[in-house]
Design an enzyme around this catalytic site. Structure first.
Site, short mmCIF file in Angstrom:
data_model
loop_
_atom_site.label_atom_id
_atom_site.label_comp_id
_atom_site.label_asym_id
_atom_site.label_seq_id
_atom_site.Cartn_x
_atom_site.Cartn_y
_atom_site.Cartn_z
N ASN A 1 0.86 -1.20 0.00
CA ASN A 1 0.00 0.00 0.00
C ASN A 1 0.89 1.24 0.00
OD1 ASN A 1 -1.46 2.25 1.02
ND2 ASN A 1 -3.09 0.88 1.63
N HIS B 1 1.05 6.08 1.82
CA HIS B 1 1.87 6.90 2.71
C HIS B 1 2.94 7.70 1.97
CE1 HIS B 1 -0.04 5.88 6.41
NE2 HIS B 1 -0.08 4.63 6.02
N HIS C 1 -5.59 3.76 -1.92
CA HIS C 1 -6.94 4.07 -1.41
C HIS C 1 -7.33 5.45 -1.93
CE1 HIS C 1 -9.68 4.28 2.43
NE2 HIS C 1 -10.33 4.62 1.34
N ARG D 1 -9.53 8.03 -1.32
CA ARG D 1 -10.49 8.44 -0.28
C ARG D 1 -11.40 9.54 -0.79
NH1 ARG D 1 -9.23 6.92 5.19
NH2 ARG D 1 -10.87 8.41 5.67
N ARG E 1 -7.29 12.84 0.67
CA ARG E 1 -6.24 13.38 1.55
C ARG E 1 -4.83 12.93 1.16
NH1 ARG E 1 -7.36 10.07 7.10
NH2 ARG E 1 -9.37 11.06 6.89
N GLU F 1 -8.62 0.59 -3.12
CA GLU F 1 -9.56 0.64 -1.99
C GLU F 1 -10.45 1.86 -2.14
OE1 GLU F 1 -7.35 0.86 1.60
OE2 GLU F 1 -6.21 -0.94 1.18
N THR G 1 -7.12 6.57 9.70
CA THR G 1 -7.05 5.52 8.67
C THR G 1 -8.31 4.66 8.82
OG1 THR G 1 -5.73 3.72 7.75
CG2 THR G 1 -5.68 3.97 10.13
N THR G 2 -8.42 3.62 7.97
CA THR G 2 -9.61 2.78 7.99
C THR G 2 -9.80 2.12 9.37
OG1 THR G 2 -8.94 2.24 5.77
CG2 THR G 2 -10.82 1.03 6.64
N GLU H 1 -11.14 -9.38 2.45
CA GLU H 1 -9.89 -9.02 3.12
C GLU H 1 -10.21 -8.92 4.61
OE1 GLU H 1 -7.44 -5.90 1.49
OE2 GLU H 1 -6.48 -5.55 3.45
N HIS I 1 -3.96 -4.65 7.64
CA HIS I 1 -4.11 -3.53 8.58
C HIS I 1 -3.26 -3.76 9.82
CE1 HIS I 1 -5.69 0.28 9.74
NE2 HIS I 1 -6.36 0.31 8.60
#
Ligand code: PXP
Length: 260
Positions: free
Chosen positions: A6, A9, A42, A44, A48, A69, A99-100, A150, A213
């Site tokens: 992922n 970041h 992701h 969003r 962000r 995502e 975060t999620t 997932e 996660h």
């Protein structure tokens, strides 16, 4: 075990300055050459970190499959359908969260989840549902026609951190467990049994099983032991570690540049 990296970041760091550096798309080649199997991003609703242009560039230029995502919001699903990633992972999303937090409650949002799945399938995008390791959620995921589930590993990761790391901050999404060591040990084993049971149930229904996660270099091994899980999606710990594994050459390069 397949690894999805992922890269959100990298965009988080870029957004700290609101400039073009670092560009998450620049990570694609390095991640592929390092042996990863998939890129996860992701998109969003608040944009962000990953922006639409990032998603477009990453999907069109990546040699690795993209797992995108997103929430079940209708506008986002339309954008995802036009971006055409290999897979869409439906996650819960709240503006205030860092975060999620937790899995998608597909029981409460059954109709909207189903509508999202149908639209994604109509655009030939496979669907994964990011759910807590709960048997009812998994049974429903299968009934809804998702290809993947997932499993949310945040609870396990949090207990592991309380037990084995001296971090004063654990996974923010899950309440801190201020419990005696032996109780935490029991809870850790229970969380692994819950993941194992959920993964086995999903596999027995014919679902493909991913997990993610809060996984890191200290806690990942026990999750790898769960045979039914075939893929892990990991972000924070890999990008955090890369800061330190890359720092030496970054400093050396600058020092060379400014030395006369
Ligand atoms: N899987 C899902 C569905 C996620 O939402 C996230 C975080 O964006 C991850 C995996 C990766 O989590 P982490 O950054 O804690 O490794």
């Amino acid at each position: 075990m397949k690894l999805g990296v992922n890269i959100d970041h990298i965009a988080v760091l870029r957004e700290a300055r609101k400039i073009n550096d670092p560009d998450p798309a620049d990570a694609l080649g390095i991640i592929k050459r390092s042996g990863a199997d998939q890129i996860t991003i992701h998109l969003r609703e608040d944009r962000r970190h990953i922006h639409d242009e990032d998603a477009e560039k990453i999907i069109s230029s990546s040699a690795l499959p993209i797992n995108l995502e997103c929430s079940i919001d209708e506008k986002i699903i339309d954008i995802v359908c036009s971006l055409k990633p290999m897979r869409a992972t439906l996650v819960p999303e709240h503006r205030e969260e860092v975060t999620t937090e937790g899995g998608l409650d597909i029981i409460s949002y059954e109709d909207r989840t189903l509508a999202a799945i149908e639209k994604l399938h109509a655009h030939e995008i496979e669907v994964s549902l990011f759910v807590d390791p709960d048997l009812e959620m998994i049974t429903l995921s299968d009934a809804m026609g998702a290809e993947w589930v997932e499993l949310h590993t945040g609870s396990y990761a949090n207990i592991h951190a309380m037990l084995y790391s001296n971090l004063s901050r654990t996974h923010h999404a899950i309440a801190s467990l201020d419990l005696p060591r032996h109780t935490l040990q029991t809870k850790l084993e229970e969380s692994l049994t819950t993941l194992l049971t959920a993964a086995d149930h999903a596999k027995s229904l014919g679902l493909k099983v991913a997990a993610g996660h809060g996984l890191n270099y200290h806690n990942v091994e026990r999750v790898v032991d769960i045979g039914a899980i075939e893929e892990l999606n990991i972000g924070q710990s890999i990008i955090a570690r890369s800061v330190f594994t890359g720092l030496k050459s970054a400093v050396k390069e600058m020092k060379t540049l400014i030395s006369r």
